[in-house]
Design a protein around this motif. Structure first.
Motif, short mmCIF file in Angstrom:
data_model
loop_
_atom_site.label_atom_id
_atom_site.label_comp_id
_atom_site.label_asym_id
_atom_site.label_seq_id
_atom_site.Cartn_x
_atom_site.Cartn_y
_atom_site.Cartn_z
N GLY A 1 0.81 -1.21 0.00
CA GLY A 1 0.00 0.00 0.00
C GLY A 1 0.84 1.25 0.00
N LEU A 2 2.05 1.24 0.63
CA LEU A 2 2.89 2.43 0.72
C LEU A 2 4.16 2.32 -0.11
CD1 LEU A 2 2.57 3.18 4.53
CD2 LEU A 2 1.38 4.30 2.64
N ALA A 3 4.60 1.05 -0.38
CA ALA A 3 5.82 0.87 -1.17
C ALA A 3 5.49 0.01 -2.37
CB ALA A 3 6.90 0.21 -0.31
N GLN A 4 6.26 0.19 -3.42
CA GLN A 4 6.01 -0.53 -4.66
C GLN A 4 6.27 -2.02 -4.46
OE1 GLN A 4 8.40 0.81 -7.89
NE2 GLN A 4 7.13 -0.16 -9.45
N ALA A 5 5.32 -2.85 -4.90
CA ALA A 5 5.45 -4.30 -4.75
C ALA A 5 6.35 -4.87 -5.82
CB ALA A 5 4.08 -4.96 -4.81
N LEU A 6 7.15 -5.85 -5.41
CA LEU A 6 8.03 -6.56 -6.34
C LEU A 6 7.52 -7.99 -6.51
CD1 LEU A 6 11.48 -5.43 -4.91
CD2 LEU A 6 10.20 -4.39 -6.80
N GLU A 7 7.84 -8.60 -7.64
CA GLU A 7 7.46 -9.99 -7.88
C GLU A 7 8.73 -10.83 -8.01
OE1 GLU A 7 5.00 -12.86 -10.99
OE2 GLU A 7 5.11 -10.69 -11.33
N LEU A 8 8.88 -11.79 -7.07
CA LEU A 8 10.04 -12.67 -7.09
C LEU A 8 9.78 -13.80 -8.09
CD1 LEU A 8 12.76 -13.65 -5.97
CD2 LEU A 8 11.49 -14.85 -4.17
N GLN A 9 10.54 -13.79 -9.20
CA GLN A 9 10.29 -14.78 -10.24
C GLN A 9 11.11 -16.05 -10.05
OE1 GLN A 9 10.86 -12.78 -14.04
NE2 GLN A 9 8.65 -12.36 -14.12
N ALA A 10 12.35 -15.92 -9.57
CA ALA A 10 13.19 -17.11 -9.45
C ALA A 10 14.31 -16.86 -8.45
CB ALA A 10 13.77 -17.49 -10.81
N ILE A 11 14.84 -17.98 -7.92
CA ILE A 11 16.03 -17.94 -7.06
C ILE A 11 17.06 -18.86 -7.69
CG2 ILE A 11 16.97 -18.37 -4.77
CD1 ILE A 11 14.07 -18.11 -3.72
N GLN A 12 18.15 -18.28 -8.14
CA GLN A 12 19.21 -19.05 -8.77
C GLN A 12 20.35 -19.27 -7.78
OE1 GLN A 12 20.42 -17.17 -12.42
NE2 GLN A 12 18.35 -17.20 -13.30
N ILE A 13 20.80 -20.53 -7.69
CA ILE A 13 21.91 -20.87 -6.79
C ILE A 13 23.05 -21.43 -7.64
CG2 ILE A 13 22.63 -22.33 -4.87
CD1 ILE A 13 19.79 -22.26 -3.84
N ARG A 14 24.20 -20.79 -7.54
CA ARG A 14 25.33 -21.17 -8.38
C ARG A 14 26.50 -21.65 -7.52
NH1 ARG A 14 25.20 -15.85 -12.43
NH2 ARG A 14 23.14 -16.30 -13.33
N GLY A 15 27.18 -22.69 -8.02
CA GLY A 15 28.37 -23.18 -7.34
C GLY A 15 28.16 -24.46 -6.55
N LEU A 16 26.95 -25.06 -6.62
CA LEU A 16 26.65 -26.27 -5.85
C LEU A 16 26.20 -27.39 -6.77
CD1 LEU A 16 24.58 -24.79 -2.87
CD2 LEU A 16 27.06 -25.14 -3.01
N ASP A 17 26.43 -28.63 -6.32
CA ASP A 17 25.88 -29.76 -7.06
C ASP A 17 24.39 -29.88 -6.72
OD1 ASP A 17 25.44 -31.31 -4.71
OD2 ASP A 17 27.50 -32.06 -4.78
N LEU B 1 16.48 -22.03 2.98
CA LEU B 1 16.26 -20.63 2.60
C LEU B 1 14.84 -20.19 2.90
CD1 LEU B 1 18.08 -20.24 -0.85
CD2 LEU B 1 18.62 -19.01 1.27
N ALA B 2 14.70 -19.17 3.73
CA ALA B 2 13.37 -18.63 4.02
C ALA B 2 12.73 -18.06 2.77
CB ALA B 2 13.47 -17.56 5.11
N LEU B 3 13.54 -17.47 1.91
CA LEU B 3 13.03 -16.88 0.68
C LEU B 3 12.38 -17.94 -0.21
CD1 LEU B 3 12.97 -14.04 -0.62
CD2 LEU B 3 15.10 -14.64 -1.80
N GLU B 4 12.94 -19.13 -0.17
CA GLU B 4 12.42 -20.23 -0.99
C GLU B 4 11.07 -20.73 -0.48
OE1 GLU B 4 12.27 -22.46 -4.14
OE2 GLU B 4 14.31 -21.71 -3.77
N GLN B 5 10.79 -20.51 0.80
CA GLN B 5 9.57 -21.05 1.40
C GLN B 5 8.35 -20.15 1.21
OE1 GLN B 5 10.35 -24.06 2.28
NE2 GLN B 5 12.51 -23.49 1.99
N LEU B 6 8.53 -18.98 0.63
CA LEU B 6 7.41 -18.06 0.43
C LEU B 6 6.38 -18.65 -0.52
CD1 LEU B 6 9.29 -14.64 0.05
CD2 LEU B 6 8.14 -15.56 2.08
N ASP B 7 5.11 -18.48 -0.19
CA ASP B 7 4.07 -18.96 -1.08
C ASP B 7 3.92 -17.99 -2.26
OD1 ASP B 7 2.41 -16.76 -0.31
OD2 ASP B 7 1.74 -17.89 1.44
N VAL C 1 16.64 -13.46 -7.75
CA VAL C 1 17.70 -13.48 -6.74
C VAL C 1 18.75 -14.50 -7.17
CG1 VAL C 1 18.29 -14.03 -4.37
CG2 VAL C 1 16.23 -12.71 -4.87
N VAL C 2 20.00 -14.07 -7.20
CA VAL C 2 21.11 -14.95 -7.56
C VAL C 2 22.04 -15.06 -6.36
CG1 VAL C 2 23.02 -15.35 -9.14
CG2 VAL C 2 20.93 -14.22 -9.97
N LEU C 3 22.34 -16.31 -5.96
CA LEU C 3 23.27 -16.56 -4.86
C LEU C 3 24.50 -17.27 -5.41
CD1 LEU C 3 20.75 -17.86 -2.16
CD2 LEU C 3 21.64 -15.55 -2.44
#
Length: 592
Positions: free
Chosen positions: A15-31, A42-48, A98-100
Motif C-alpha cells: 500500500g505504501l511501497a512498490q510491490a516486487l514480484e520474485l520470479q526465481a532464485i538461482q543458486i550457483r556453485g553447488l551440485d 532458505l526462508a526466501l524459498e519457502q514463500l508462497d 535473486v542470484v546466490l
C-alpha cells in the motif's frame, strides 16, 4: 528522522511501497544434492506464490541479509562450514531474480577416527567388517549423512545379529572450524550374542507340526534376523494368511535363547475370479478361476483354472500337498488340456503331471514326470493336412533365477531360466529325445529415466528327426515375448510349397518349427513421466534345422506403469517378407 521514515515506507507493504514480484532464485556453485538441501533452509524459498508476488524492497533486503547464514546452515551437513555467499538481485521492472553465488571454501575433514566395538561382538566377522568400513574415514570430508548412515549401520547390525544388550558408551564428535578438523570417537559394548529359541505360532488354522517345518533355524543356533525374514517370506509364499508378524522377544529370553512369536491371520479360504481377456498371441477370450487356499488342516490346496480364447485355450486342474522338508515347495498332481492354433496348424493336448517344486535362495526349482497325449495337424500324402497322434512320457527339470531391486519396475535386475527334459521309447514314449533350453534377461538403469533391457534365448533338440516330435515339443520363434513384428510361433522351418486344408480348402505354407532356437532382443526405454514412457527395440531370431537365418523385428512401444503392473504396447515390423506389415503386441506383467 529521515531513516525512520524510509524504514516505514519500505516495510509498510504494497500500500505504501512498490510491490516486487520474485520470479526465481538461482543458486550457483553447488551440485544438485547440495542445492536441494540449501533451498530447504532458505526462508526466501519457502514463500508462497502470493507473498512472492507482493514483496517490498525492505522485506527482500531482510531475506537477503539472512540468506548467507541460511546457506551455510544448509551446507554444514556436507562438511562445509565457511562457505562464502554473495547475493545479487537482477531486476527488470517490478520482476526480480535473486542470484546466490556460493564459494564452498575449505571443508572440514576427519582428523581422528576412533570407532570401537568391544566384548564378544568384536569377534563377529560381520560387525568387524562394518567397523573397518565406517565412513567418513580419516582425511575424508566430514559428511553428516555418511556419518549417520555408518553409525546407524553398526547399531542395526548389532541388533540383527542378536546383540540385544549392546550399549553405545562413547559418542562424541568435535568439530573445530578454525582448523577445519573433526574428531570422531564412537564406542559400543557389544554384550553376549543371543541364540534362537523356539518359534511359537499363534492364530494358525493348521494342525501342529505343519508350519514348524518352515522354520529355518534350530534352537541354540546364533540369532540372525535374516532367518526371520526368510521365515516371513516362506509363510507369505504359502498364500494361507492375510497377516503375518514374525517378532523376536528378547525380553522373554531364557538361558540366552530368544523365543520368536509368529502371529498369523488366516486369509479368505476360497477365491473366485472371472473376466474377459485379450492377448495378441491368444486373441479374445474369457477366463475363470477357482482356488481353494486350503482344503484341510494338513494344508492341501486345489485349483481349477480355465482360459478360453480364439487361438489358445487351456484348462488346468491341480491338487497340491505341502512339501516343506528340505526345500519349501509342493507336491502337485496336475491335469491340463489345451487347444492351440497357430499359422494354420492345430494342436490338442492332454497332459498328466506329478511334480515337486521348491525354492532355494533366489532359485525356483521344479522337477516332475509328465505324460502327454497330443493330436495335431501333420502333412500327409498329396501335401494335404493329416491328423497325427503322439504319446510321450518324460521327466523334466526346470530352474529359474530372479534377482532385482523391484518386482514390477526393476532398474537393476537379472534372471535366468534353464530347462531339460527327455523321453525314451523304453519308457513308453513314441520317440527318443532330449530337449535343452536356456533364457537370460538383464535390466540396467541408464540415468534417472532410462533403462536398457536385454534378452536372449537358446534351445536345442538332441534327436535324429525332430519332426517325429509333436508341435508342443519343437522350437518356434515369433510373438509378444519372442521376435516382435511376427505372429505367435510364425518363425520356423517351412515346407516351401503350399498345402491344402481338406476342411476349408485354404492353401498355405505350413511352419514346422525347428530343431534349434536362438532369439535375442535389445530394448531402450525412456520414461517421460513417472507413469508414461516409450521404447525402441530390435528383436532377432530363428527356429531352424540345418541353417540359421535370422528374422529381425524393429519397432516402437508405449509403456504404462499402471496400478496393477506394467503394460507394454508395441508396434513392430518384421523383415524378410515384402508382405510383412505392422503388427501390434500387447503384454501385461513384469519383464522378468
Amino acid at each position: 528522522m529521515p531513516r525512520v521514515l524510509l524504514f516505514l515506507l519500505l516495510s509498510a507493504g504494497p500500500g505504501l511501497a512498490q510491490a516486487l514480484e520474485l520470479q526465481a532464485i538461482q543458486i550457483r556453485g553447488l551440485d544438485p544434492v547440495m542445492e536441494a538441501n540449501v533451498r530447504d533452509y532458505l526462508a526466501l524459498e519457502q514463500l508462497d506464490p502470493a507473498r512472492r508476488a507482493t514483496l517490498t524492497d525492505g522485506r527482500l533486503s531482510f531475506y537477503l541479509r539472512n540468506a548467507p547464514r541460511e546457506v551455510r546452515a544448509g551446507l554444514e551437513p556436507f562438511g562445509y562450514y565457511d562457505a562464502e555467499v554473495t547475493p545479487r538481485v537482477d531486476r527488470v521492472g517490478d520482476a526480480v531474480t535473486v542470484v546466490l553465488d556460493i564459494a564452498l571454501g575449505e571443508p572440514v575433514r576427519v582428523r581422528i577416527k576412533s570407532v570401537v566395538v568391544t566384548g564378544p561382538a568384536a569377534k563377529d566377522a560381520a560387525i568387524a567388517a562394518q567397523v573397518i568400513g565406517f565412513n567418513p574415514g580419516k582425511g575424508d570430508v566430514f559428511n553428516h549423512g555418511t556419518y549417520e548412515n555408518s553409525k546407524s549401520g553398526i547399531n542395526r547390525l548389532l541388533i540383527e545379529r542378536g546383540y540385544f544388550d549392546a550399549d553405545m558408551g562413547t559418542h562424541t564428535v568435535e568439530v573445530t572450524r578454525a582448523t577445519h578438523a573433526a574428531n570422531v570417537r564412537l564406542g559400543w559394548v557389544g554384550g553376549e550374542r543371543y541364540l534362537f529359541g523356539p518359534a511359537v505360532f499363534e492364530g494358525s488354522q493348521f494342525a501342529p507340526g505343519l508350519l514348524e517345518r518352515l522354520v529355518p533355524w534350530r534352537e541354540g543356533q546364533p540369532y540372525e534376523q535374516a532367518q526371520l525374514l526368510r521365515l516371513q517370506q516362506s509363510l507369505t509364499d504359502l498364500d494361507y494368511f492375510n497377516g503375518i508378524n514374525v517378532t523376536p522377544e528378547p525380553e522373554k529370553a531364557s538361558d540366552g535363547k530368544v523365543p520368536v512369536k509368529v502371529a498369523l491371520t488366516p486369509a479368505k479360504r476360497s477365491i473366485y475370479s472371472a473376466g474377459i481377456r485379450y492377448g495378441t498371441d491368444s486373441g479374445a477370450g474369457v477366463s475363470g478361476r477357482v482356488e481353494r487356499r486350503w482344503l484341510n488342516r494338513r494344508g492341501h490346496k486345489a485349483l481349477a483354472d480355465a482360459s478360453l480364447a480364439e487361438k489358445k485355450s487351456d484348462v488346468i486342474l491341480q491338487y497340491k500337498v505341502p512339501g516343506f522338508a528340505l526345500l519349501d515347495g509342493w507336491y502337485t498332481l496336475g491335469l491340463r488340456a489345451s487347444d492351440e492354433k497357430f499359422d494354420e496348424i492345430n494342436s490338442q493336448l492332454a497332459e498328466l503331471s506329478l511334480t515337486r517344486s521348491g525354492r532355494w535362495r533366489h532359485w525356483n526349482l521344479l522337477a516332475g514326470m509328465y505324460y502327454q497325449r497330443e493330436r495335431y495337424d501333420a502333412i500327409g500324402a498329396g501335401l494335404a493336412k493329416d491328423t497325427a497322434y503322439s504319446s510321450l512320457l518324460y521327466p523334466s527339470l526346470w530352474a529359474e533365477y530372479k534377482d532385482g531391486d523391484d518386482l514390477n519396475y526393476p532398474r537393476s535386475a537379472r534372471g535366468f531360466t534353464f530347462q531339460v527334459r527327455g523321453g525314451s521309447k523304453s519308457l513308453a514314449s513314441d520317440v527318443d529325445f532330449l530337449s535343452l533350453r536356456a533364457e537370460g534377461r538383464y535390466i540396467r538403469g541408464v540415468g534417472d529415466s532410462n533403462r536398457l533391457l536385454l534378452r536372449a534365448e537358446l534351445g536345442t533338440l538332441l534327436i535324429n528327426d525332430y519332426l517325429s516330435l509333436p508341435p508342443s515339443q519343437r522350437f518356434y520363434a515369433g510373438g509378444d515375448r519372442s521376435v516382435r513384428g511376427f505372429g505367435y510361433k510364425e518363425i520356423g522351418e517351412r515346407l516351401g510349397m503350399t498345402v491344402t486344408d481338406p476342411k476349408t480348402g485354404r492353401r498355405f505354407d505350413p511352419v514346422f518349427g525347428g530343431k534349434h532356437l536362438a532369439v535375442g532382443s535389445v530394448e531402450f526405454e525412456h520414461m517421460f513421466t513417472p507413469v508414461w514412457g516409450g521404447a525402441v527395440f530390435v528383436d532377432a531370431g530363428d527356429a531352424w534345422d540345418k541353417k540359421f537365418e535370422a528374422r529381425v523385428g524393429v519397432g516402437l512401444g508405449l509403456r504404462w506403469r499402471s496400478p496393477v503392473g506394467p503394460v507394454r504396447v508395441d508396434i513392430a515390423r518384421g523383415s524378410g517378407d515384402a508382405n510383412q506389415g505392422l503388427r501390434l503386441h500387447l503384454v501385461i506383467g513384469p519383464e522378468l
